[in-house]
Scaffold this motif. Structure first.
Motif, PDB file in Angstrom:
ATOM      1  N   GLN A  22       0.792  -1.195  -0.007  1.00 40.99           N
ATOM      2  CA  GLN A  22      -0.061   0.237  -0.391  1.00 40.99           C
ATOM      3  C   GLN A  22       0.851   1.179  -0.215  1.00 40.99           C
ATOM      4  OE1 GLN A  22      -1.941   0.490   3.563  1.00 40.99           O
ATOM      5  NE2 GLN A  22      -3.804   2.035   2.805  1.00 40.99           N
ATOM      6  N   ALA A  23       0.195   2.026  -0.422  1.00 38.25           N
ATOM      7  CA  ALA A  23       0.924   3.617  -1.028  1.00 38.25           C
ATOM      8  C   ALA A  23       0.747   4.828   0.089  1.00 38.25           C
ATOM      9  CB  ALA A  23       1.296   3.483  -2.540  1.00 38.25           C
ATOM     10  N   ASN A  40       3.797  20.458   5.324  1.00 33.43           N
ATOM     11  CA  ASN A  40       3.981  19.078   5.889  1.00 33.43           C
ATOM     12  C   ASN A  40       4.169  17.838   5.063  1.00 33.43           C
ATOM     13  OD1 ASN A  40       4.784  16.775   8.225  1.00 33.43           O
ATOM     14  ND2 ASN A  40       2.610  16.365   7.967  1.00 33.43           N
ATOM     15  N   ALA A  41       4.628  17.499   4.397  1.00 32.16           N
ATOM     16  CA  ALA A  41       4.342  16.353   3.212  1.00 32.16           C
ATOM     17  C   ALA A  41       5.622  15.286   4.182  1.00 32.16           C
ATOM     18  CB  ALA A  41       5.317  16.949   2.340  1.00 32.16           C
ATOM     19  N   PHE A  42       4.295  14.202   3.671  1.00 32.20           N
ATOM     20  CA  PHE A  42       4.990  12.845   3.498  1.00 32.20           C
ATOM     21  C   PHE A  42       4.435  11.287   2.953  1.00 32.20           C
ATOM     22  CE2 PHE A  42       0.875  12.537   6.683  1.00 32.20           C
ATOM     23  CZ  PHE A  42       0.571  12.054   6.328  1.00 32.20           C
ATOM     24  N   ALA A  43       5.856  10.402   2.580  1.00 31.97           N
ATOM     25  CA  ALA A  43       5.334   9.334   1.825  1.00 31.97           C
ATOM     26  C   ALA A  43       5.555   8.072   2.576  1.00 31.97           C
ATOM     27  CB  ALA A  43       5.470   9.819   0.454  1.00 31.97           C
ATOM     28  N   GLY A  44       5.032   6.927   2.280  1.00 34.31           N
ATOM     29  CA  GLY A  44       5.458   5.919   2.723  1.00 34.31           C
ATOM     30  C   GLY A  44       4.445   4.735   1.441  1.00 34.31           C
ATOM     31  N   VAL A  45       5.199   3.665   2.383  1.00 33.16           N
ATOM     32  CA  VAL A  45       5.122   2.372   1.998  1.00 33.16           C
ATOM     33  C   VAL A  45       4.462   0.896   3.135  1.00 33.16           C
ATOM     34  CG1 VAL A  45       5.354   2.433  -0.673  1.00 33.16           C
ATOM     35  CG2 VAL A  45       7.208   1.514   0.972  1.00 33.16           C
ATOM     36  N   THR A  46       3.586   0.254   2.774  1.00 35.12           N
ATOM     37  CA  THR A  46       3.691  -0.217   3.407  1.00 35.12           C
ATOM     38  C   THR A  46       3.380  -2.183   3.173  1.00 35.12           C
ATOM     39  OG1 THR A  46       2.213   1.519   5.167  1.00 35.12           O
ATOM     40  CG2 THR A  46       1.609  -1.352   6.202  1.00 35.12           C
ATOM     41  N   PRO A  55      -1.923 -12.338   9.483  1.00 33.97           N
ATOM     42  CA  PRO A  55      -3.189 -11.671   8.362  1.00 33.97           C
ATOM     43  C   PRO A  55      -2.397  -9.935   9.047  1.00 33.97           C
ATOM     44  CG  PRO A  55      -4.039 -13.063   9.482  1.00 33.97           C
ATOM     45  CD  PRO A  55      -2.864 -13.527  10.228  1.00 33.97           C
ATOM     46  N   PHE A  56      -2.798  -9.525  10.072  1.00 29.48           N
ATOM     47  CA  PHE A  56      -2.124  -8.457  10.917  1.00 29.48           C
ATOM     48  C   PHE A  56      -1.045  -7.614  10.752  1.00 29.48           C
ATOM     49  CE2 PHE A  56      -6.518 -10.896  11.928  1.00 29.48           C
ATOM     50  CZ  PHE A  56      -7.466 -10.366  11.376  1.00 29.48           C
ATOM     51  N   ASP A  57      -0.394  -8.260  10.330  1.00 31.23           N
ATOM     52  CA  ASP A  57       0.966  -8.226  10.692  1.00 31.23           C
ATOM     53  C   ASP A  57       1.400  -6.712   9.241  1.00 31.23           C
ATOM     54  OD1 ASP A  57       1.156  -9.905  12.756  1.00 31.23           O
ATOM     55  OD2 ASP A  57       2.723 -10.489  11.613  1.00 31.23           O
ATOM     56  N   ARG A  58       2.213  -5.937  10.120  1.00 27.70           N
ATOM     57  CA  ARG A  58       2.232  -4.786   8.574  1.00 27.70           C
ATOM     58  C   ARG A  58       4.095  -4.439   8.989  1.00 27.70           C
ATOM     59  NH1 ARG A  58      -1.938  -0.508   8.879  1.00 27.70           N
ATOM     60  NH2 ARG A  58      -0.485   0.402   9.882  1.00 27.70           N
ATOM     61  N   TYR A  59       4.403  -4.085   7.636  1.00 25.03           N
ATOM     62  CA  TYR A  59       5.826  -3.218   8.053  1.00 25.03           C
ATOM     63  C   TYR A  59       5.783  -2.039   7.085  1.00 25.03           C
ATOM     64  CZ  TYR A  59       7.149  -7.901  10.235  1.00 25.03           C
ATOM     65  OH  TYR A  59       7.085  -8.969  10.909  1.00 25.03           O
ATOM     66  N   GLY A  60       6.421  -0.835   7.261  1.00 30.34           N
ATOM     67  CA  GLY A  60       6.628   0.354   6.036  1.00 30.34           C
ATOM     68  C   GLY A  60       7.537   1.082   6.571  1.00 30.34           C
ATOM     69  N   VAL A  61       8.069   1.948   6.072  1.00 33.75           N
ATOM     70  CA  VAL A  61       8.382   3.267   5.961  1.00 33.75           C
ATOM     71  C   VAL A  61       7.713   4.280   5.251  1.00 33.75           C
ATOM     72  CG1 VAL A  61      10.924   1.389   4.942  1.00 33.75           C
ATOM     73  CG2 VAL A  61       9.907   2.455   3.333  1.00 33.75           C
ATOM     74  N   LYS A  62       8.155   5.392   5.628  1.00 36.42           N
ATOM     75  CA  LYS A  62       7.949   6.743   5.404  1.00 36.42           C
ATOM     76  C   LYS A  62       9.184   7.572   5.831  1.00 36.42           C
ATOM     77  CE  LYS A  62       4.775   9.670   7.915  1.00 36.42           C
ATOM     78  NZ  LYS A  62       3.580   9.699   9.591  1.00 36.42           N
ATOM     79  N   VAL A  63       8.661   8.819   4.485  1.00 37.33           N
ATOM     80  CA  VAL A  63       9.327  10.085   4.924  1.00 37.33           C
ATOM     81  C   VAL A  63       8.881  11.296   5.029  1.00 37.33           C
ATOM     82  CG1 VAL A  63      11.157  10.564   3.456  1.00 37.33           C
ATOM     83  CG2 VAL A  63      11.088   8.513   2.559  1.00 37.33           C
ATOM     84  N   GLU A  98      11.322   6.780   8.520  1.00 41.78           N
ATOM     85  CA  GLU A  98      10.876   6.371   9.422  1.00 41.78           C
ATOM     86  C   GLU A  98      10.631   4.330   9.032  1.00 41.78           C
ATOM     87  OE1 GLU A  98       6.480   5.713  10.817  1.00 41.78           O
ATOM     88  OE2 GLU A  98       7.101   7.600  11.219  1.00 41.78           O
ATOM     89  N   ALA A  99      11.223   3.751   9.890  1.00 38.06           N
ATOM     90  CA  ALA A  99      10.796   2.431   9.822  1.00 38.06           C
ATOM     91  C   ALA A  99       9.963   1.840  11.398  1.00 38.06           C
ATOM     92  CB  ALA A  99      11.922   1.378   9.692  1.00 38.06           C
ATOM     93  N   ASN A 100       8.309   1.057  10.444  1.00 44.09           N
ATOM     94  CA  ASN A 100       7.582   0.578  11.942  1.00 44.09           C
ATOM     95  C   ASN A 100       7.113  -0.926  11.155  1.00 44.09           C
ATOM     96  OD1 ASN A 100       5.367   0.894  10.057  1.00 44.09           O
ATOM     97  ND2 ASN A 100       6.038   3.066   9.710  1.00 44.09           N
ATOM     98  N   ALA A 101       6.222  -1.536  12.545  1.00 46.19           N
ATOM     99  CA  ALA A 101       5.793  -2.035  12.353  1.00 46.19           C
ATOM    100  C   ALA A 101       4.718  -2.713  13.496  1.00 46.19           C
ATOM    101  CB  ALA A 101       6.989  -3.790  12.757  1.00 46.19           C
ATOM    102  N   HIS A 102       4.165  -3.404  12.671  1.00 51.23           N
ATOM    103  CA  HIS A 102       3.064  -3.493  13.698  1.00 51.23           C
ATOM    104  C   HIS A 102       2.404  -4.656  13.677  1.00 51.23           C
ATOM    105  CE1 HIS A 102       2.030   0.955  13.684  1.00 51.23           C
ATOM    106  NE2 HIS A 102       2.170   1.179  11.699  1.00 51.23           N
TER     107      HIS A 102
END
Length: 102
Positions: A22-23, A40-46, A55-63, A98-102
């Protein structure tokens, strides 16, 4: 946000959490000059559901980019002098990665 890729190509309508990418993005501007953050501007992918057994795990990066107001930058420089610093000009542009995980 928009799903830009699915592992199943969209063929498995019965799977509510397919492995997918997902973008997303956003841009904001504060027209009021008293607001400290003017832009303020941001963009990311998950990556969603990389393992179908979780099925509910997510990993992402964001600028994220922010531009502060000129008066706020001056305030920060002045505060630096009062605190014993050099008072060097404060950069108005800030980047956060940012790098994130949920």
């Amino acid at each position: 946000s928009q799903v830009v890729w699915r592992a199943d190509g969209g063929a498995d309508a019965a799977n509510p959490n397919p492995t997918s990418i997902q973008a997303y993005t956003s841009l904001a501007y504060a027209p009021d000059p008293t607001i400290p953050i003017r832009w303020n501007a941001f963009a990311g992918v998950t990556l969603q559901a990389p393992d179908q057994s979780r099925p509910f795990d997510r990993y992402g990066v964001k600028v994220n980019w922010q531009r502060i107001a000129p008066d706020y930058a001056q305030f920060l420089s002045d505060a630096n002098v009062i605190s014993g610093g050099t008072g060097a000009p404060y950069s108005r542009d800030k980047f956060v990665f940012e790098a994130n995980a949920h």
